[in-house]
Write a protein that holds these residues in place. Structure first.
Motif, short mmCIF file in Angstrom:
data_model
loop_
_atom_site.label_atom_id
_atom_site.label_comp_id
_atom_site.label_asym_id
_atom_site.label_seq_id
_atom_site.Cartn_x
_atom_site.Cartn_y
_atom_site.Cartn_z
N GLN A 26 9.59 9.50 7.11
CA GLN A 26 11.14 10.06 6.47
C GLN A 26 10.92 9.82 5.18
O GLN A 26 10.30 9.15 4.37
CB GLN A 26 12.20 9.22 6.97
CG GLN A 26 12.35 8.99 8.35
CD GLN A 26 12.45 10.39 9.24
OE1 GLN A 26 13.21 11.37 8.54
NE2 GLN A 26 11.80 10.68 10.05
N THR A 27 11.69 10.78 4.44
CA THR A 27 11.88 10.92 2.98
C THR A 27 13.52 10.93 2.86
O THR A 27 13.88 11.44 3.52
CB THR A 27 11.29 11.70 2.03
OG1 THR A 27 11.55 13.07 2.63
CG2 THR A 27 9.62 11.67 2.33
N LYS A 28 13.87 10.62 1.50
CA LYS A 28 15.27 10.90 1.27
C LYS A 28 16.12 10.25 2.49
O LYS A 28 17.16 10.90 3.01
CB LYS A 28 15.66 12.38 1.22
CG LYS A 28 15.24 12.92 -0.18
CD LYS A 28 15.95 13.96 -0.73
CE LYS A 28 15.54 14.54 -1.87
NZ LYS A 28 16.17 15.43 -2.43
N GLN A 29 15.86 9.03 2.65
CA GLN A 29 16.90 8.19 3.76
C GLN A 29 18.13 7.84 2.84
O GLN A 29 17.94 7.38 1.65
CB GLN A 29 15.95 7.05 4.14
CG GLN A 29 14.69 7.50 5.04
CD GLN A 29 14.06 6.01 5.39
OE1 GLN A 29 14.57 5.43 5.71
NE2 GLN A 29 12.63 5.98 4.79
N GLN A 30 19.14 7.59 3.60
CA GLN A 30 20.32 7.25 3.01
C GLN A 30 21.19 6.45 3.73
O GLN A 30 21.10 6.60 4.98
CB GLN A 30 21.10 8.31 2.23
CG GLN A 30 21.91 9.35 3.03
CD GLN A 30 22.70 10.08 2.29
OE1 GLN A 30 23.34 9.63 1.44
NE2 GLN A 30 22.74 11.47 2.69
N TYR A 46 23.58 5.90 8.88
CA TYR A 46 21.92 6.04 8.23
C TYR A 46 21.80 7.51 8.56
O TYR A 46 21.97 8.21 9.53
CB TYR A 46 21.14 5.26 9.36
CG TYR A 46 19.65 5.54 8.76
CD1 TYR A 46 19.07 4.97 7.70
CD2 TYR A 46 18.85 6.12 9.58
CE1 TYR A 46 17.79 5.18 7.32
CE2 TYR A 46 17.62 6.40 9.34
CZ TYR A 46 17.07 6.18 8.10
OH TYR A 46 15.70 6.17 8.01
N ASP A 47 21.08 8.09 7.50
CA ASP A 47 20.81 9.60 7.49
C ASP A 47 19.19 9.59 6.83
O ASP A 47 19.10 8.99 5.90
CB ASP A 47 21.93 10.26 6.55
CG ASP A 47 21.37 11.92 6.48
OD1 ASP A 47 22.26 12.45 7.17
OD2 ASP A 47 20.57 12.27 5.84
N SER A 48 18.62 10.75 7.56
CA SER A 48 16.97 11.05 7.13
C SER A 48 16.87 12.15 7.64
O SER A 48 17.24 12.77 8.40
CB SER A 48 16.35 9.75 7.83
OG SER A 48 15.11 9.66 7.03
N ARG A 49 15.60 12.77 6.84
CA ARG A 49 15.05 13.80 7.11
C ARG A 49 14.07 13.75 8.09
O ARG A 49 13.38 12.68 8.43
CB ARG A 49 14.33 14.45 5.78
CG ARG A 49 15.08 14.83 4.67
CD ARG A 49 16.17 15.75 4.97
NE ARG A 49 17.51 15.03 5.50
CZ ARG A 49 18.59 15.75 6.22
NH1 ARG A 49 18.18 17.01 6.39
NH2 ARG A 49 19.55 14.90 6.34
N GLY A 57 17.27 17.02 9.39
CA GLY A 57 17.42 15.74 9.47
C GLY A 57 18.39 15.16 10.69
O GLY A 57 18.83 16.17 11.31
N ARG A 59 21.65 11.90 11.64
CA ARG A 59 22.45 10.59 11.24
C ARG A 59 22.81 9.83 12.28
O ARG A 59 23.04 10.35 13.53
CB ARG A 59 23.67 11.33 10.32
CG ARG A 59 24.64 11.72 11.28
CD ARG A 59 25.92 11.98 10.50
NE ARG A 59 27.05 12.59 10.82
CZ ARG A 59 28.15 12.36 10.10
NH1 ARG A 59 28.57 11.43 9.35
NH2 ARG A 59 29.29 13.09 10.78
N THR A 185 20.85 6.60 -1.72
CA THR A 185 19.31 7.12 -1.21
C THR A 185 18.37 6.19 -1.56
O THR A 185 18.31 5.44 -2.58
CB THR A 185 19.15 8.27 -2.13
OG1 THR A 185 20.20 9.36 -1.95
CG2 THR A 185 17.90 9.16 -1.59
#
Length: 186
Positions: A26-30, A46-49, A57, A59, A185
């Motif tokens: 994952q990148t750009k996890q938030q 939690y959200d991720s690509r 992505g 959530r 992020t």
């Protein structure tokens, strides 16, 4: 187990497997706190690509519902409290820090409602699931504070026209909630 429960469990399992299998790439996890929207009151998500450069992505969150609004459900409860598990997939349109966000998800909930019948108060436990859309704007830098704003139209998956005393399913059909989220992020 009825057919709707089987479908709901399969969908939840699918979202969980997709999330688990892709966590390492994952990148750009938030992580964010969402007010209203799919959380209905407040939730942590939690959200991720799905991949390093993917616009797709997912959530997943845990949310708490608390309202004294009698219009929250069609059975006119005096008070509603509950826990929900919103999960969904989303797609980001844009680049750099500014995105349009489109998503589809399901929120599974367990609620306790306080109702009045013939001047007596009683509590009733209800369960339900809602299909929701994410339609909004997302500000998400590579690292730091992120913000989401938008609308969540929702539709009950097990809607019933009437409520019987022994029926424990949600009785509202469709809603539109605005949402605002503030997070980090990672």
């Amino acid at each position: 187990m009825n057919q709707l429960t089987k479908k709901r469990n399969i969908l939840l399992l699918l979202f969980s497997l997709l999330a688990f299998c892709n966590l390492q790439a994952q990148t750009k996890q938030q992580v964010y706190v969402e007010l209203l929207g799919a959380s209905t009151t407040v939730g942590v998500h939690y959200d991720s690509r799905f991949g390093k450069n993917s616009h797709w992505g997912f959530r997943a969150g845990l949310a708490f519902t608390s309202t004294d609004n009698q219009d929250f459900m069609e059975c006119d409860p005096l008070k509603t409290r509950g826990v929900t598990l919103p999960v969904g997939i989303n797609y980001l349109i844009g680049k750099n820090k500014h995105f349009a966000e489109l998503g589809l998800g399901v929120s599974f909930g367990s609620y306790q409602c306080t109702l009045r019948k013939e001047e007596k108060l009683f509590k009733k436990n209800l369960t339900g699931s809602f299909l929701f859309l994410d339609m909004g704007y997302r500000y998400q830098p590579a690292k730091g504070v992120s913000v989401r704003l938008g609308l969540n139209p929702g539709l009950a998956l097990n809607y019933k026209e009437t409520t019987k005393e022994n029926d424990n399913t949600i009785t509202r059909s469709a809603v539109i909630y605005p949402y605002v989220s503030i997070g980090l992020t990672l």
